[in-house]
Design an enzyme around this catalytic site. Sequence first.
Site, PDB file in Angstrom:
ATOM      1  N   TRP A 175      28.852  21.744  49.230  1.00  0.00           N
ATOM      2  CA  TRP A 175      29.515  20.581  48.636  1.00  0.00           C
ATOM      3  C   TRP A 175      30.767  20.251  49.455  1.00  0.00           C
ATOM      4  O   TRP A 175      31.555  21.141  49.795  1.00  0.00           O
ATOM      5  CB  TRP A 175      29.873  20.898  47.185  1.00  0.00           C
ATOM      6  CG  TRP A 175      30.606  19.823  46.454  1.00  0.00           C
ATOM      7  CD1 TRP A 175      30.307  18.497  46.399  1.00  0.00           C
ATOM      8  CD2 TRP A 175      31.771  19.994  45.631  1.00  0.00           C
ATOM      9  NE1 TRP A 175      31.199  17.831  45.594  1.00  0.00           N
ATOM     10  CE2 TRP A 175      32.107  18.721  45.121  1.00  0.00           C
ATOM     11  CE3 TRP A 175      32.550  21.092  45.280  1.00  0.00           C
ATOM     12  CZ2 TRP A 175      33.200  18.528  44.276  1.00  0.00           C
ATOM     13  CZ3 TRP A 175      33.632  20.897  44.437  1.00  0.00           C
ATOM     14  CH2 TRP A 175      33.948  19.624  43.942  1.00  0.00           C
TER      15      TRP A 175
ATOM     16  N   ASP B  39      29.230  28.577  41.771  1.00  0.00           N
ATOM     17  CA  ASP B  39      29.598  27.232  41.336  1.00  0.00           C
ATOM     18  C   ASP B  39      28.417  26.691  40.533  1.00  0.00           C
ATOM     19  O   ASP B  39      27.327  26.497  41.079  1.00  0.00           O
ATOM     20  CB  ASP B  39      29.892  26.342  42.543  1.00  0.00           C
ATOM     21  CG  ASP B  39      30.501  25.000  42.149  1.00  0.00           C
ATOM     22  OD1 ASP B  39      30.538  24.692  40.941  1.00  0.00           O
ATOM     23  OD2 ASP B  39      30.934  24.252  43.049  1.00  0.00           O
TER      24      ASP B  39
ATOM     25  N   LYS C 125      28.031  16.642  34.345  1.00  0.00           N
ATOM     26  CA  LYS C 125      26.676  16.131  34.526  1.00  0.00           C
ATOM     27  C   LYS C 125      25.831  16.307  33.270  1.00  0.00           C
ATOM     28  O   LYS C 125      25.195  15.364  32.800  1.00  0.00           O
ATOM     29  CB  LYS C 125      25.994  16.851  35.699  1.00  0.00           C
ATOM     30  CG  LYS C 125      26.797  16.880  36.990  1.00  0.00           C
ATOM     31  CD  LYS C 125      27.008  15.504  37.568  1.00  0.00           C
ATOM     32  CE  LYS C 125      27.576  15.563  38.979  1.00  0.00           C
ATOM     33  NZ  LYS C 125      28.857  16.263  39.112  1.00  0.00           N
TER      34      LYS C 125
END
Length: 337
Positions: free
Chosen positions: A146, A228, A264
Amino acid sequence: KIIKMAGSKRARMESLLGHVEREVLDPIYQLKAMCEADKDPRKVNLGIGAYRTEEGQPWVLPVVHTIEAQMSTDPTLDHEYLPLDGLRAFTDAASRLLLGDSSPAITQNRFCGVQALSGTGAVRLGMAFLFRYYPNKTVYVSKPTWGNHRGILKDTGFTDVREYRYYEKETRGLDLQGMLEDLRSAPEGSIILLHACAHNPTGVDPNREQWKAILAAVKERRHFTFFDCAYQGFASGDLDADAWAVREFVQEGLELFVSQSFSKNFGLYNERVGQLCGVLSDSETAAVVRSQLKMFGRRMWSNCPNHGARIVATALNNPSLYQEWCDNVTTMADRVR
């Protein structure tokens, strides 16, 4: 015009901050701004990873609508400061969602959950703690990872950031052998940043046998694992399946940190709902780490926002609302897949 430009340049040179260079915008948000400015009705923004309906519109989850309606008529709710480690009804429920009710970390009370500003804040919080207290300052990230990971590590103070092989272009899959070689050759006790599921940006996740091989390499070299976890429920539509890797590492007795985001899977993108979950060797260490993380958070953001955390806590702690949320997550995951 020339005189005006010269005057502007001279004023900047006289500023005490005149030496600061203009930063390049994050390309994802730059694309978002370009899309919003584009008048073409056919436009589609494929930059920011936010769920959209068939009509290209944001979707407020029905369960979120339900809970916010309840909250709006509840006279007992207020806007007082939260404890330094956040809304405990949220962090405890989030930890159980991640680790599982029967996890040894839960049953032995050797976990700590501290609320943060979504997953990004949780990564920063955990890395700031490790930078101060963990003896090894070498961090490994996947190649690629990311885009914000490296920036967070840099701003936290880490200078020895290395990559482990991950994505294999030829097969569009996982370069397991390369990854294992890099993990085994890494300095003992390195910090290994892993994606729990729905790897960003490749979308390639290890299967369970591959995760076991990764776990063995991490355990062999006594690395510290930092997961993560930004997409629990999104990768497979199954909340438990998407947490399998984290739970397997815990089951094998490893200490670790996990950043959790609910942007999300709850569609709460701008509410910044997340936490850092730590699993430690014993309950006393977990309590000590919690005490430190509380003060790190105090100095970073003082106090976390309550609204989004209250929504998530309500859903996770109420059986009927929890089931409604699971159905909402399945709806999104099925469309994404």
